[in-house]
Structures are given as structure tokens and as C-alpha cells.
Motif scaffolding. Structure first.
Motif, short mmCIF file in Angstrom:
data_model
loop_
_atom_site.label_atom_id
_atom_site.label_comp_id
_atom_site.label_asym_id
_atom_site.label_seq_id
_atom_site.Cartn_x
_atom_site.Cartn_y
_atom_site.Cartn_z
N ILE A 30 -6.67 -2.27 2.55
CA ILE A 30 -6.46 -1.62 1.32
C ILE A 30 -7.58 -2.19 0.47
O ILE A 30 -7.18 -3.11 -0.27
CB ILE A 30 -5.06 -1.67 0.92
N THR A 31 -8.50 -1.58 0.08
CA THR A 31 -9.59 -1.89 -0.97
C THR A 31 -9.10 -1.25 -2.44
O THR A 31 -8.14 -0.72 -2.55
CB THR A 31 -10.84 -1.24 -0.65
N PRO A 32 -9.90 -2.20 -3.39
CA PRO A 32 -9.63 -1.62 -4.69
C PRO A 32 -9.94 0.08 -4.86
O PRO A 32 -9.00 0.50 -5.54
CB PRO A 32 -10.78 -2.57 -5.47
N ALA A 33 -10.88 0.62 -4.07
CA ALA A 33 -11.02 1.89 -4.25
C ALA A 33 -9.84 2.71 -3.78
O ALA A 33 -9.36 3.75 -4.36
CB ALA A 33 -12.39 2.33 -3.67
N ASP A 34 -8.99 2.16 -2.63
CA ASP A 34 -7.87 2.74 -2.01
C ASP A 34 -6.71 2.59 -2.94
O ASP A 34 -5.89 3.66 -3.15
CB ASP A 34 -7.51 1.84 -0.93
N LEU A 35 -6.76 1.83 -3.62
CA LEU A 35 -5.71 1.46 -4.64
C LEU A 35 -5.79 2.32 -5.84
O LEU A 35 -4.74 2.90 -6.19
CB LEU A 35 -5.45 0.11 -5.08
N ASP A 36 -6.99 2.43 -6.19
CA ASP A 36 -7.24 3.25 -7.57
C ASP A 36 -6.73 4.73 -7.09
O ASP A 36 -6.36 5.52 -7.84
CB ASP A 36 -8.47 3.46 -7.92
N ASP A 37 -7.29 5.12 -5.79
CA ASP A 37 -7.00 6.44 -5.56
C ASP A 37 -5.49 6.73 -5.26
O ASP A 37 -4.93 7.85 -5.41
CB ASP A 37 -7.72 7.08 -4.14
N LEU A 38 -4.64 5.63 -4.75
CA LEU A 38 -3.31 5.73 -4.52
C LEU A 38 -2.64 5.98 -5.55
O LEU A 38 -1.90 6.80 -5.79
CB LEU A 38 -2.83 4.47 -3.76
N MET A 39 -3.11 5.17 -6.70
CA MET A 39 -2.50 5.27 -8.15
C MET A 39 -2.74 6.52 -8.64
O MET A 39 -2.05 7.37 -9.51
CB MET A 39 -2.81 4.25 -9.03
N TYR A 40 -3.78 7.18 -8.48
CA TYR A 40 -4.44 8.54 -8.85
C TYR A 40 -3.28 9.67 -8.55
O TYR A 40 -2.87 10.66 -9.28
CB TYR A 40 -5.85 8.94 -8.36
N VAL A 41 -2.77 9.61 -7.28
CA VAL A 41 -1.87 10.57 -6.77
C VAL A 41 -0.45 10.12 -6.92
O VAL A 41 0.24 10.97 -7.35
CB VAL A 41 -2.16 10.43 -4.92
N ARG A 42 -0.39 8.67 -6.88
CA ARG A 42 1.26 8.43 -7.14
C ARG A 42 1.63 8.49 -8.58
O ARG A 42 2.79 8.76 -9.08
CB ARG A 42 1.40 6.67 -6.79
N GLY A 43 0.73 8.20 -9.70
CA GLY A 43 1.09 8.17 -10.90
C GLY A 43 1.74 9.69 -11.28
O GLY A 43 2.87 9.55 -12.21
N PRO A 44 1.20 10.76 -11.17
CA PRO A 44 1.83 11.98 -11.55
C PRO A 44 3.01 12.27 -10.69
O PRO A 44 4.04 12.78 -11.65
CB PRO A 44 0.84 12.78 -10.90
N LEU A 45 3.48 11.85 -9.58
CA LEU A 45 4.57 11.88 -8.98
C LEU A 45 5.72 11.03 -9.67
O LEU A 45 6.97 11.44 -9.97
CB LEU A 45 4.41 11.48 -7.51
N GLU A 46 5.43 10.00 -10.17
CA GLU A 46 6.30 9.05 -10.81
C GLU A 46 6.42 9.49 -12.34
O GLU A 46 7.57 9.28 -12.77
CB GLU A 46 5.94 7.48 -10.78
N GLU A 47 5.68 10.04 -12.91
CA GLU A 47 5.83 10.73 -14.17
C GLU A 47 6.78 11.87 -14.10
O GLU A 47 7.53 12.23 -15.20
CB GLU A 47 4.41 11.04 -14.79
N GLU A 50 10.42 13.73 -3.32
CA GLU A 50 10.87 12.53 -2.57
C GLU A 50 10.16 12.66 -1.13
O GLU A 50 9.56 11.48 -1.03
CB GLU A 50 12.23 12.83 -2.16
N ARG A 51 9.75 13.72 -0.42
CA ARG A 51 8.93 13.64 0.66
C ARG A 51 7.41 13.54 0.27
O ARG A 51 6.80 12.74 1.13
CB ARG A 51 8.98 15.21 1.28
N LEU A 52 6.83 14.00 -0.85
CA LEU A 52 5.35 13.75 -1.09
C LEU A 52 5.34 12.25 -1.35
O LEU A 52 4.58 11.54 -1.12
CB LEU A 52 5.12 14.29 -2.34
N TYR A 53 6.39 11.42 -2.06
CA TYR A 53 6.32 10.15 -2.59
C TYR A 53 6.29 9.30 -1.20
O TYR A 53 5.68 8.23 -0.92
CB TYR A 53 7.60 9.73 -3.38
#
Length: 204
Positions: free
Chosen positions: A74-91, A145-148
């Protein structure tokens, strides 16, 4: 009466390997040759193959043609992209849950806080995930929940990278205690800001 389900050798081996992966004992990119695992754990290769298949299905390992199963990097770029998607879900979760206490999340926090010094990092990962998943479930949206859930494996692997950022898991617990407090107190905009800040610092 509580009925205990017997744990098969396959499940036991998968659990042992899962803990090693999520504790960082098996490094990202490392291969897991079936013959070596068979010799190390004293089980037949078909058992190893089935256990590896379970972890591949969970997303904690990958397998390619003519190559042993291995731990994804899991590269830093992977983590950035993960948070790009995960952030709106948690908001979205924060908007839905603001102003409420989530018992299952508080119970996960209690277990995280109660981990002894030197506990396997895999245990920290498990309770961290349980806390966030409980919050998402409390939003009451099966689709959210499924998306997360589709991000769970990469999130767990990303959390392995945090083991060197926290000298004491209780520091991580304290951060999450603050997050739960803001969410419970509300209002929604404060809960969303808290989630955004929580995910921005030392993510995931």
C-alpha cells in the motif's frame, strides 16, 4: 445456551497468518510460498492453499498466475486515493450519527483502551476497524455500509503502517475517544469537521 463452533485447521492457519500480516510481521510485498508455510505450521499444502485463499478473498493477500500469494504494498499514493474515497463516506456517517452515542463504537473503544502494552498490532487494527464500522452501521444506510466494506481490506493494510507512528495504542484510543465525544455532542457540522480532521492526520 451459547454453542461454540469448532475452528478448522484452515481457519486456524488463516487466523495465524492474518495476525502476522496485520501486525507487520509479514512485510508488504513479501511472498508466502505454500511449501514453506506447510513446513512451518506442520500442515498439508492443500490446507495452506485454502487458508491463503481465504485471505486473498478478504483482500489481505493477492495471488497472480505463476506466483506465490503475497502481501499487497500500500503506497502513499494508494493511501491518498483511499482517503479520497473514504472521507466522503465517513462524513455522510457523521451527518447521520451526530448527536447520538453509538454503543458498539464505545465498546470497541473500551476494548482498544484495554489492550495491554505490547499487544499485537493486529488487535489494535481489529478494534480500530470495529469502531469505525460501528459508526458507519449506526448511520442506518445499508448502501453506505456496503460501500465502506469494500474499502476494509485496504484500510486494514494501511493501518499496519501506523504501528510505528504510535508508541502506545492508548494514544490512538484517546484520539478516537475525542472523535466519539464530538460526534455524540453534535451538531452535524462539528461532527463532520471532526471526522475530516481525524482522517487527515496520520491517516488512515
Amino acid at each position: 445456551m451459547t454453542t461454540l463452533r469448532p475452528v478448522s485447521t484452515v481457519e486456524a492457519l488463516a487466523a495465524a497468518l492474518r495476525e502476522r500480516v496485520l501486525s507487520g510481521d509479514i512485510e508488504p510485498g513479501a511472498a508466502l510460498p505454500e511449501q514453506e508455510l506447510s513446513a512451518r505450521y506442520g500442515v498439508a499444502r492443500p490446507t495452506v492453499r485454502e487458508a491463503l485463499a481465504l485471505l486473498v478473498h478478504e483482500g489481505l493477500l493477492r495471488r497472480e498466475r505463476n506466483r506465490s500469494a503475497y502481501v499487497p504494498v500500500i503506497t502513499p499514493a494508494d493511501l491518498d486515493d483511499l482517503m479520497y474515497v473514504r472521507g466522503p463516506l465517513e462524513e455522510l456517517m457523521a451527518q447521520a450519527v451526530a448527536g447520538r452515542r453509538v454503543t458498539a463504537a464505545e465498546e470497541a473503544l473500551d476494548r482498544l483502551s484495554g489492550l495491554p502494552p505490547g499487544a499485537p498490532w493486529a488487535a489494535v487494527v481489529a478494534e480500530h476497524m470495529a469502531l469505525h464500522e460501528a459508526l458507519v452501521a449506526a448511520a442506518g444506510s445499508p448502501r453506505l455500509e456496503r460501500l465502506y466494506a469494500t474499502l476494509a481490506a485496504e484500510t486494514r493494510l494501511g493501518l499496519v503502517r501506523l504501528r510505528n507512528a504510535y508508541e502506545d495504542p492508548h494514544e490512538l484510543a484517546a484520539e478516537h475517544a475525542g472523535l466519539l465525544r464530538v460526534i455524540a455532542e453534535g451538531p452535524a457540522d462539528a461532527a463532520v469537521r471532526a471526522v475530516r480532521e481525524h482522517l487527515r492526520w496520520r491517516h488512515p
